[in-house]
Design a protein around this motif. Structure first.
Motif, short mmCIF file in Angstrom:
data_model
loop_
_atom_site.label_atom_id
_atom_site.label_comp_id
_atom_site.label_asym_id
_atom_site.label_seq_id
_atom_site.Cartn_x
_atom_site.Cartn_y
_atom_site.Cartn_z
N GLU A 46 0.80 -1.22 0.00
CA GLU A 46 0.00 0.00 0.00
C GLU A 46 0.84 1.28 0.00
O GLU A 46 0.30 2.36 -0.13
N PHE A 47 2.16 1.15 0.18
CA PHE A 47 2.99 2.34 0.17
C PHE A 47 3.02 2.91 -1.25
O PHE A 47 3.19 2.17 -2.22
N PRO A 48 2.88 4.21 -1.39
CA PRO A 48 2.82 4.81 -2.72
C PRO A 48 4.10 4.56 -3.53
O PRO A 48 5.20 4.82 -3.04
N PRO A 49 3.98 4.08 -4.76
CA PRO A 49 5.17 3.84 -5.59
C PRO A 49 5.98 5.11 -5.83
O PRO A 49 7.21 5.07 -5.92
N TRP A 50 5.29 6.26 -5.92
CA TRP A 50 6.00 7.51 -6.18
C TRP A 50 6.99 7.84 -5.06
O TRP A 50 8.05 8.43 -5.31
N LEU A 51 6.65 7.42 -3.82
CA LEU A 51 7.52 7.71 -2.70
C LEU A 51 8.83 6.93 -2.81
O LEU A 51 9.92 7.46 -2.59
N HIS A 52 8.71 5.67 -3.18
CA HIS A 52 9.91 4.85 -3.38
C HIS A 52 10.75 5.38 -4.53
O HIS A 52 11.98 5.46 -4.44
N ASP A 53 10.10 5.75 -5.63
CA ASP A 53 10.82 6.27 -6.79
C ASP A 53 11.57 7.55 -6.45
O ASP A 53 12.72 7.75 -6.85
N CYS A 54 10.88 8.42 -5.72
CA CYS A 54 11.48 9.70 -5.34
C CYS A 54 12.70 9.48 -4.46
O CYS A 54 13.76 10.07 -4.67
N MET A 55 12.53 8.60 -3.46
CA MET A 55 13.62 8.31 -2.54
C MET A 55 14.81 7.68 -3.26
O MET A 55 15.95 8.10 -3.10
N ASP A 56 14.55 6.67 -4.09
CA ASP A 56 15.62 5.96 -4.79
C ASP A 56 16.43 6.90 -5.68
O ASP A 56 17.65 6.86 -5.71
N THR A 57 15.71 7.75 -6.44
CA THR A 57 16.39 8.66 -7.36
C THR A 57 17.22 9.68 -6.60
O THR A 57 18.35 10.00 -6.99
N THR A 58 16.67 10.20 -5.50
CA THR A 58 17.41 11.17 -4.68
C THR A 58 18.69 10.56 -4.14
O THR A 58 19.77 11.17 -4.19
N VAL A 59 18.58 9.33 -3.63
CA VAL A 59 19.75 8.65 -3.07
C VAL A 59 20.81 8.40 -4.16
O VAL A 59 22.01 8.54 -3.90
N LYS A 60 20.38 8.08 -5.36
CA LYS A 60 21.33 7.87 -6.47
C LYS A 60 22.10 9.14 -6.78
O LYS A 60 23.31 9.12 -7.02
N PHE A 61 21.39 10.28 -6.81
CA PHE A 61 22.06 11.56 -7.06
C PHE A 61 23.07 11.87 -5.96
O PHE A 61 24.19 12.32 -6.23
N LEU A 62 22.68 11.61 -4.70
CA LEU A 62 23.57 11.89 -3.58
C LEU A 62 24.79 10.98 -3.60
O LEU A 62 25.91 11.40 -3.30
N ALA A 63 24.58 9.71 -3.97
CA ALA A 63 25.69 8.76 -4.05
C ALA A 63 26.70 9.18 -5.11
O ALA A 63 27.90 8.94 -4.98
N ALA A 64 26.18 9.82 -6.17
CA ALA A 64 27.06 10.30 -7.25
C ALA A 64 27.63 11.68 -6.96
O ALA A 64 28.32 12.26 -7.81
N ASN A 65 27.34 12.19 -5.75
CA ASN A 65 27.81 13.52 -5.32
C ASN A 65 27.27 14.63 -6.21
O ASN A 65 27.91 15.68 -6.36
N ASP A 66 26.11 14.41 -6.81
CA ASP A 66 25.48 15.41 -7.67
C ASP A 66 24.36 16.09 -6.88
O ASP A 66 23.18 15.81 -7.04
#
Length: 490
Positions: A46-66
């Motif tokens: 029931e957790f919104p898919p958009w929340l997971h997508d938003c979190m995952d993409t943000t973490v990827k940017f941070l991991a790349a130091n962008d």
């Protein structure tokens, strides 16, 4: 009315955050509170898919130091979802950065929180300091402590434990003890976690006696030790190479109804290995298996080390082969340990064989590997082969270190009957020629800086005096980390 109240929203947000960062215990606790409030707990689906997508993409940017891309991404989402500007969302992000040991990304999250008008609290700063601790950066952890206090957020016991851990991870026992004392001065009694961190800090620097003192202090304060504390204490004895002490504390651990686990046995075997008692290490290996405890690559690494310590090449080979037979992947540390055993007895044939096996397995040699090969050839009395391995080392973009230099000086002294001053000069010339042949003479300056930092004086090949000592400060180059304008000869 209850479904629209802030408590309802908080509980639902908490469930989502726990799911995102994989904290099942926190999600379970939140579900209980939700049921008590008369609400239906959310399932993972029931957790919104958009929340997971938003979190995952943000973490990827941070991991790349962008950070710029992360800012832009969240700016776009924040216009659609108010939740992305909530403190709970940022705490989830900081927690993720902390698990990855990325203090820069965690710091970015706090700065964005402030831009969104959200005031960081104890949870925010504790997670931030923990990110610094995982990265082993005690200085940065202290900077965030200062910022926390400057913003009027009062530290708690968790904050102090995290600061102690930051010093422990940075192998700064003295500073860890300072924070422990400060914790008590501020009225926070050290807990089981505090003493566990302190004993582990002692283990990291191999001070078994100091670890035992902290253990006794813990008992004096009425804090009951657990398996984690006993394992940390046994590990401290292992790092100090004291198998008798390690075995004693293992017995005490069992007396207090804490069963020995894989970490316990590995520490005792490591203690035997460091003491050079291979037979004792192998006996504990048999006991470990008889006790039904599963072995791992750390177990075999200690057994290989024990054999290498007594220069038993055949036994080191046996444990490497046994490790592979049981399905464990051989790593660089195992091969380096085996090569060290070959170096102890000057077995050049075996060393070449294991070096070939290692490279065919796709494992890239490091400076320790080449030092062992040079050491092997030196003990075998093969000066040309030792110098050839030096050239290969530099050709593979690896800088020689203090061990390389001293090994080559020793071989010229003992095998070539060359006086030390002249041997030092010849090795210096040899290394300079190797850098030139590899097409990277500029890397020579970094090698000199490393030697100066390690306190190893280098002879200069162009000096007027035979065997004169090369000091970078006399050649117009400042020591590492010192501005050019501030250096001067002592």
């Amino acid at each position: 009315w209850l479904k629209n109240c802030k408590r309802s929203k908080f509980l639902w947000d908490t469930q989502r955050i726990c799911a995102m960062v994989g904290r099942n215990a926190g999600q379970s606790n939140s579900n209980k509170q939700t049921k008590n409030a008369g609400l239906k707990p959310l399932s993972h689906e029931e957790f919104p898919p958009w929340l997971h997508d938003c979190m995952d993409t943000t973490v990827k940017f941070l991991a790349a130091n962008d950070m710029a891309a992360a800012d832009k991404w969240l700016d776009e989402w924040a216009q659609k979802r108010k939740f992305l500007s909530s403190k709970a969302f940022f705490h989830a992000l900081i927690h993720t950065c902390t698990k990855a040991g990325d203090p820069a990304a965690a710091g970015w999250c706090i700065r964005r929180m402030l831009r969104c008008g959200l005031r960081p609290n104890k949870v925010t700063f504790n997670s931030m300091i923990n990110a610094c601790a995982k990265a082993g950066n005690a200085r940065l952890a202290h900077d965030w402590w200062e910022e926390m206090v400057g913003m009027g957020v009062v530290p708690n016991g968790i904050t102090y434990n995290t600061m102690i851990n930051a010093c422990s991870q940075g192998h700064d026992l003295k500073k860890a003890e300072w924070w422990m004392d400060k914790m008590e001065q501020e009225g926070f009694l050290p807990c089981l976690v505090s003493f566990s961190i302190m004993i582990d800090a002692c283990a990291k620097v191999g001070l078994a006696e100091k670890a035992e003192k902290w253990f006794q202090r813990m008992l004096d304060l009425g804090v009951e030790p657990d398996a984690v504390v006993y394992n940390a204490l046994i590990n401290a004895c292992a790092r100090a190479g004291k198998p008798d002490k390690a075995e004693y504390w293992m017995t005490q651990m069992r007396t207090n109804n804490y069963p020995a686990d894989k970490r316990t046995y590995n520490s005792v075997i490591n203690a035997c290995a460091r003491a050079g008692d291979a037979e004792r290490a192998e006996a504990w290996f048999e006991t470990m298996q008889a006790d039904g405890c599963r072995v791992d690559h750390i177990t075999f690494g200690s057994l290989i080390h024990a054999s290498a310590k007594v220069a038993n090449v055949a036994r080191a080979e046996h444990w490497i082969e046994e490790m592979a037979r049981r399905g464990f992947k051989q790593n660089l540390v195992c091969f380096n340990t085996a090569l060290h055993a070959c170096a102890q007895v000057g077995d050049s044939a075996k060393a070449l064989q294991w070096f070939d096996v290692m490279t065919r397995a796709g494992i890239k040699p490091n400076a320790v590997t080449y030092n062992s090969m040079i050491h092997t050839m030196a003990n075998a009395g093969d000066v040309p082969a030792a110098t050839e391995w030096l050239r290969r080392m530099i050709a593979n973009k690896l800088n020689p270190d203090r061990i390389t230099y001293l090994t080559l000086v020793r071989i010229l002294q003992t095998k070539g009957k060359v006086p030390r001053d002249r041997a030092s000069k010849q090795v210096f010339t040899l290394i300079k020629q190797a850098y030139a042949q590899a097409g990277c003479p500029g890397s020579m300056s970094k090698w000199l800086e490393d030697c100066a930092r390690a306190g190893t004086p280098m002879p200069h090949e162009d000096s007027e005096e035979e065997g004169a000592i090369h000091d970078p400060r006399r050649c117009g180059a400042p020591p590492a980390g010192m501005p050019a304008s501030s250096h001067a000869a002592p």
